[in-house]
Design a protein around this motif. Structure first.
Motif, short mmCIF file in Angstrom:
data_model
loop_
_atom_site.label_atom_id
_atom_site.label_comp_id
_atom_site.label_asym_id
_atom_site.label_seq_id
_atom_site.Cartn_x
_atom_site.Cartn_y
_atom_site.Cartn_z
N GLU A 1 -8.37 -20.67 -30.77
CA GLU A 1 -8.37 -19.92 -29.51
C GLU A 1 -9.12 -18.60 -29.67
OE1 GLU A 1 -4.23 -19.65 -28.64
OE2 GLU A 1 -4.16 -21.61 -27.64
N GLU B 1 -12.84 -19.34 -29.72
CA GLU B 1 -13.34 -19.67 -28.39
C GLU B 1 -13.48 -18.41 -27.53
OE1 GLU B 1 -10.83 -22.66 -26.68
OE2 GLU B 1 -11.46 -24.19 -28.12
N ALA B 2 -12.53 -17.50 -27.63
CA ALA B 2 -12.61 -16.26 -26.88
C ALA B 2 -13.81 -15.43 -27.35
CB ALA B 2 -11.31 -15.46 -27.03
N HIS B 3 -14.03 -15.39 -28.66
CA HIS B 3 -15.17 -14.66 -29.20
C HIS B 3 -16.48 -15.28 -28.73
CE1 HIS B 3 -18.18 -13.63 -32.27
NE2 HIS B 3 -17.59 -12.44 -32.23
N ASP B 4 -16.57 -16.60 -28.74
CA ASP B 4 -17.77 -17.29 -28.26
C ASP B 4 -18.02 -17.00 -26.79
OD1 ASP B 4 -18.23 -18.34 -30.75
OD2 ASP B 4 -17.42 -20.32 -30.30
N ALA B 5 -16.97 -16.97 -26.00
CA ALA B 5 -17.12 -16.69 -24.57
C ALA B 5 -17.66 -15.27 -24.35
CB ALA B 5 -15.79 -16.87 -23.85
N ARG B 6 -17.15 -14.31 -25.12
CA ARG B 6 -17.65 -12.93 -25.01
C ARG B 6 -19.12 -12.86 -25.42
NH1 ARG B 6 -12.55 -11.79 -27.37
NH2 ARG B 6 -13.57 -11.54 -29.39
N THR B 7 -19.46 -13.56 -26.47
CA THR B 7 -20.84 -13.55 -26.96
C THR B 7 -21.77 -14.16 -25.91
OG1 THR B 7 -20.08 -13.71 -29.24
CG2 THR B 7 -22.37 -14.31 -28.82
N GLN B 8 -21.36 -15.26 -25.30
CA GLN B 8 -22.19 -15.90 -24.28
C GLN B 8 -22.37 -14.99 -23.07
OE1 GLN B 8 -20.41 -19.69 -23.43
NE2 GLN B 8 -21.14 -20.60 -25.34
N ARG B 9 -21.32 -14.26 -22.69
CA ARG B 9 -21.45 -13.31 -21.57
C ARG B 9 -22.44 -12.22 -21.91
NH1 ARG B 9 -15.42 -13.76 -20.33
NH2 ARG B 9 -15.27 -12.54 -22.21
N ARG B 10 -22.41 -11.72 -23.15
CA ARG B 10 -23.36 -10.68 -23.56
C ARG B 10 -24.78 -11.20 -23.53
NH1 ARG B 10 -19.90 -9.13 -28.59
NH2 ARG B 10 -18.27 -7.93 -27.60
#
Length: 87
Positions: free
Chosen positions: A29, A32-41
């Motif tokens: 989890e 996944e949260a880290h990946d989501a933040r990276t994708q937003r950046r």
């Protein structure tokens, strides 16, 4: 209620396995949260970059379109060549 040592050992193994699984789930989890933040950046960087490129192109087009209006551009007139003499 007396429990046998074998039951206690089995219960301890089950609890340890459940803790390990829970730890893995939490780690997944977090990833996944880290990946989501990276994708937003990345998305934000792409959008900002695209806007900057559009602004730069619009500015260049505006400058070239209005170049001769304020006297900064030069107008060059080409004279027509004289007619050639007939032999």
């Amino acid at each position: 209620m007396s429990t046998t040592p074998q039951n206690d050992a089995q219960r301890e193994l089950e609890q340890r396995a459940l803790r390990n699984v829970r730890g893995l789930v939490e780690k997944m989890e977090d990833l996944e949260a880290h990946d989501a933040r990276t994708q937003r950046r990345y998305l934000l960087a792409i959008v900002v970059g695209g806007v900057l490129v559009c602004v730069a192109l619009a500015t260049l087009l505006w400058v070239f379109a209005h170049r001769g209006e304020n006297g900064t551009g030069q107008l060059i007139e080409v004279a027509k060549p004289a007619p050639a003499a007939k032999p």
